[in-house]
Write a protein that holds these residues in place. Structure first.
Motif, PDB file in Angstrom:
ATOM      1  N   MET A  38      49.532  38.558  23.653  1.00  0.00           N
ATOM      2  CA  MET A  38      48.406  37.723  23.986  1.00  0.00           C
ATOM      3  C   MET A  38      48.715  37.038  25.309  1.00  0.00           C
ATOM      4  SD  MET A  38      46.662  34.535  21.922  1.00  0.00           S
ATOM      5  CE  MET A  38      46.912  35.381  20.417  1.00  0.00           C
ATOM      6  N   LEU A  39      47.736  37.003  26.163  1.00  0.00           N
ATOM      7  CA  LEU A  39      47.863  36.318  27.447  1.00  0.00           C
ATOM      8  C   LEU A  39      47.690  34.815  27.213  1.00  0.00           C
ATOM      9  CD1 LEU A  39      47.986  36.643  30.561  1.00  0.00           C
ATOM     10  CD2 LEU A  39      45.530  36.982  30.515  1.00  0.00           C
ATOM     11  N   HIS A  40      48.542  34.018  27.857  1.00  0.00           N
ATOM     12  CA  HIS A  40      48.454  32.559  27.726  1.00  0.00           C
ATOM     13  C   HIS A  40      48.381  31.954  29.121  1.00  0.00           C
ATOM     14  CE1 HIS A  40      50.248  28.509  27.624  1.00  0.00           C
ATOM     15  NE2 HIS A  40      49.476  28.399  26.563  1.00  0.00           N
ATOM     16  N   ILE A  41      47.422  31.077  29.318  1.00  0.00           N
ATOM     17  CA  ILE A  41      47.266  30.399  30.607  1.00  0.00           C
ATOM     18  C   ILE A  41      47.346  28.899  30.379  1.00  0.00           C
ATOM     19  CG2 ILE A  41      45.712  29.941  32.539  1.00  0.00           C
ATOM     20  CD1 ILE A  41      44.631  32.794  32.110  1.00  0.00           C
ATOM     21  N   THR A  42      48.216  28.254  31.142  1.00  0.00           N
ATOM     22  CA  THR A  42      48.360  26.800  31.085  1.00  0.00           C
ATOM     23  C   THR A  42      47.602  26.197  32.263  1.00  0.00           C
ATOM     24  OG1 THR A  42      50.556  27.033  30.115  1.00  0.00           O
ATOM     25  CG2 THR A  42      50.004  24.892  31.070  1.00  0.00           C
ATOM     26  N   ILE A  59      39.419  39.551  25.455  1.00  0.00           N
ATOM     27  CA  ILE A  59      39.380  40.138  26.792  1.00  0.00           C
ATOM     28  C   ILE A  59      38.605  41.449  26.789  1.00  0.00           C
ATOM     29  CG2 ILE A  59      40.779  41.096  28.676  1.00  0.00           C
ATOM     30  CD1 ILE A  59      43.045  39.213  27.760  1.00  0.00           C
ATOM     31  N   ASP A  60      37.605  41.530  27.679  1.00  0.00           N
ATOM     32  CA  ASP A  60      36.886  42.791  27.900  1.00  0.00           C
ATOM     33  C   ASP A  60      37.603  43.627  28.941  1.00  0.00           C
ATOM     34  OD1 ASP A  60      34.836  42.193  26.089  1.00  0.00           O
ATOM     35  OD2 ASP A  60      33.633  41.204  27.630  1.00  0.00           O
ATOM     36  N   ASN A  61      37.987  42.985  30.052  1.00  0.00           N
ATOM     37  CA  ASN A  61      38.722  43.682  31.110  1.00  0.00           C
ATOM     38  C   ASN A  61      39.366  42.673  32.046  1.00  0.00           C
ATOM     39  OD1 ASN A  61      36.688  42.890  33.043  1.00  0.00           O
ATOM     40  ND2 ASN A  61      35.460  44.616  32.383  1.00  0.00           N
ATOM     41  N   SER A 101      51.049  43.848  35.011  1.00  0.00           N
ATOM     42  CA  SER A 101      50.356  45.012  34.441  1.00  0.00           C
ATOM     43  C   SER A 101      50.111  44.838  32.946  1.00  0.00           C
ATOM     44  CB  SER A 101      51.162  46.282  34.711  1.00  0.00           C
ATOM     45  OG  SER A 101      52.448  46.183  34.125  1.00  0.00           O
ATOM     46  N   ARG A 102      50.899  44.011  32.296  1.00  0.00           N
ATOM     47  CA  ARG A 102      50.717  43.802  30.858  1.00  0.00           C
ATOM     48  C   ARG A 102      49.354  43.184  30.547  1.00  0.00           C
ATOM     49  NH1 ARG A 102      54.589  40.543  26.534  1.00  0.00           N
ATOM     50  NH2 ARG A 102      53.029  40.515  24.873  1.00  0.00           N
ATOM     51  N   ALA A 103      48.814  42.399  31.450  1.00  0.00           N
ATOM     52  CA  ALA A 103      47.546  41.703  31.189  1.00  0.00           C
ATOM     53  C   ALA A 103      46.436  42.663  30.808  1.00  0.00           C
ATOM     54  CB  ALA A 103      47.137  40.875  32.400  1.00  0.00           C
ATOM     55  N   ALA A 104      46.396  43.829  31.441  1.00  0.00           N
ATOM     56  CA  ALA A 104      45.333  44.803  31.161  1.00  0.00           C
ATOM     57  C   ALA A 104      45.443  45.390  29.758  1.00  0.00           C
ATOM     58  CB  ALA A 104      45.366  45.914  32.199  1.00  0.00           C
ATOM     59  N   LYS A 105      46.596  45.226  29.117  1.00  0.00           N
ATOM     60  CA  LYS A 105      46.802  45.759  27.769  1.00  0.00           C
ATOM     61  C   LYS A 105      46.526  44.729  26.681  1.00  0.00           C
ATOM     62  CE  LYS A 105      50.331  48.976  29.321  1.00  0.00           C
ATOM     63  NZ  LYS A 105      51.737  49.363  29.216  1.00  0.00           N
ATOM     64  N   GLU A 106      46.334  43.493  27.072  1.00  0.00           N
ATOM     65  CA  GLU A 106      46.146  42.427  26.085  1.00  0.00           C
ATOM     66  C   GLU A 106      44.706  42.392  25.580  1.00  0.00           C
ATOM     67  OE1 GLU A 106      48.697  40.748  24.852  1.00  0.00           O
ATOM     68  OE2 GLU A 106      50.040  41.734  26.268  1.00  0.00           O
ATOM     69  N   GLN A 107      44.537  42.024  24.326  1.00  0.00           N
ATOM     70  CA  GLN A 107      43.207  41.925  23.725  1.00  0.00           C
ATOM     71  C   GLN A 107      42.658  40.497  23.754  1.00  0.00           C
ATOM     72  OE1 GLN A 107      44.250  43.648  19.843  1.00  0.00           O
ATOM     73  NE2 GLN A 107      42.863  45.323  20.350  1.00  0.00           N
ATOM     74  N   PHE A 108      43.560  39.522  23.750  1.00  0.00           N
ATOM     75  CA  PHE A 108      43.134  38.134  23.665  1.00  0.00           C
ATOM     76  C   PHE A 108      43.874  37.281  24.689  1.00  0.00           C
ATOM     77  CE2 PHE A 108      42.756  39.932  19.393  1.00  0.00           C
ATOM     78  CZ  PHE A 108      41.402  39.750  19.174  1.00  0.00           C
ATOM     79  N   ASP A 113      47.430  40.598  17.933  1.00  0.00           N
ATOM     80  CA  ASP A 113      47.115  41.179  19.233  1.00  0.00           C
ATOM     81  C   ASP A 113      47.587  42.629  19.305  1.00  0.00           C
ATOM     82  OD1 ASP A 113      45.877  40.823  21.673  1.00  0.00           O
ATOM     83  OD2 ASP A 113      47.682  40.142  22.688  1.00  0.00           O
ATOM     84  N   GLY A 114      48.118  43.134  18.198  1.00  0.00           N
ATOM     85  CA  GLY A 114      48.673  44.482  18.177  1.00  0.00           C
ATOM     86  C   GLY A 114      47.604  45.568  18.176  1.00  0.00           C
ATOM     87  N   ARG A 115      48.075  46.759  18.538  1.00  0.00           N
ATOM     88  CA  ARG A 115      47.225  47.947  18.479  1.00  0.00           C
ATOM     89  C   ARG A 115      48.113  49.104  18.038  1.00  0.00           C
ATOM     90  NH1 ARG A 115      47.698  46.522  23.665  1.00  0.00           N
ATOM     91  NH2 ARG A 115      48.865  47.927  24.963  1.00  0.00           N
TER      92      ARG A 115
END
Length: 174
Positions: free
Chosen positions: A1-5, A69-71, A47-54, A120-122
């Motif tokens: 999962m992407l995390h933004i502070t 995340i859509d894209n 590059s990991r960000a594009a693989k994250e769902q949330f 967040d897995g696939r």
């Protein structure tokens, strides 16, 4: 999962901001949409960000928003990206687990980080039925998938011959 502070809300010049925003950061007075609009873009993402769902967004050690995340789209020439997605609400498992609670990421200097969470897995790309987070394969499963495909062709040498023919590669050394 992407995390933004996030930091506190501050004004920015819409004429120089890549998204034309007039503010970024967090304020208690922001609506959910205003928080998303002010902060979904212009991040240095790997590059990991594009693989994250949330994605989750935190301020002051508390998660303030969750996004499906859509894209992830590059913007401008500075290597920054925009996260496009849907704001999640109560009743969604990611929202219910994180929003309004202590952030799973504390005390980091970089505003962008990643959290490995099962939701967040696939599916593992090898087809084993396992679940992966932040990667394409479970450890070692990339090799298992590759060798299973080689076996469908025959030997490694036969696979190389087939691959080179399909790709139009010129054989090096043999």
């Amino acid at each position: 999962m992407l995390h933004i502070t996030l930091g506190p809300e501050r004004a920015v010049d819409p004429k120089t901001d890549e998204l034309g925003r007039d503010r970024v950061g967090f304020s208690e007075t922001m609506s959910e949409l205003a928080l998303y609009d002010a902060n979904h873009g212009c991040w240095k993402l790997g590059s990991r960000a594009a693989k994250e769902q949330f994605a989750i967004v935190s301020y002051g050690g508390i998660v303030r928003q969750a996004i499906e995340i859509d894209n992830v789209v590059p913007i401008g020439a500075g290597g920054r990206s925009v996260i496009n997605g849907r704001i999640l609400h109560s009743g969604h498992p990611v929202y219910d687990r994180y929003v309004g609670k202590e952030s799973p990421v504390q005390g980091v200097r970089n505003p962008v980080s990643y959290v490995d969470v099962e939701m967040d897995g696939r599916p593992c790309r090898c087809g084993c039925g396992g679940s992966v987070v932040g990667h394409d394969f479970l450890p070692g499963h990339d090799q298992a998938a590759l060798h299973a495909r080689i076996k469908q062709i025959g030997t490694v040498a036969e696979f190389l011959d087939w691959f080179d023919t399909v790709r139009g590669n010129k054989r090096v050394g043999g």
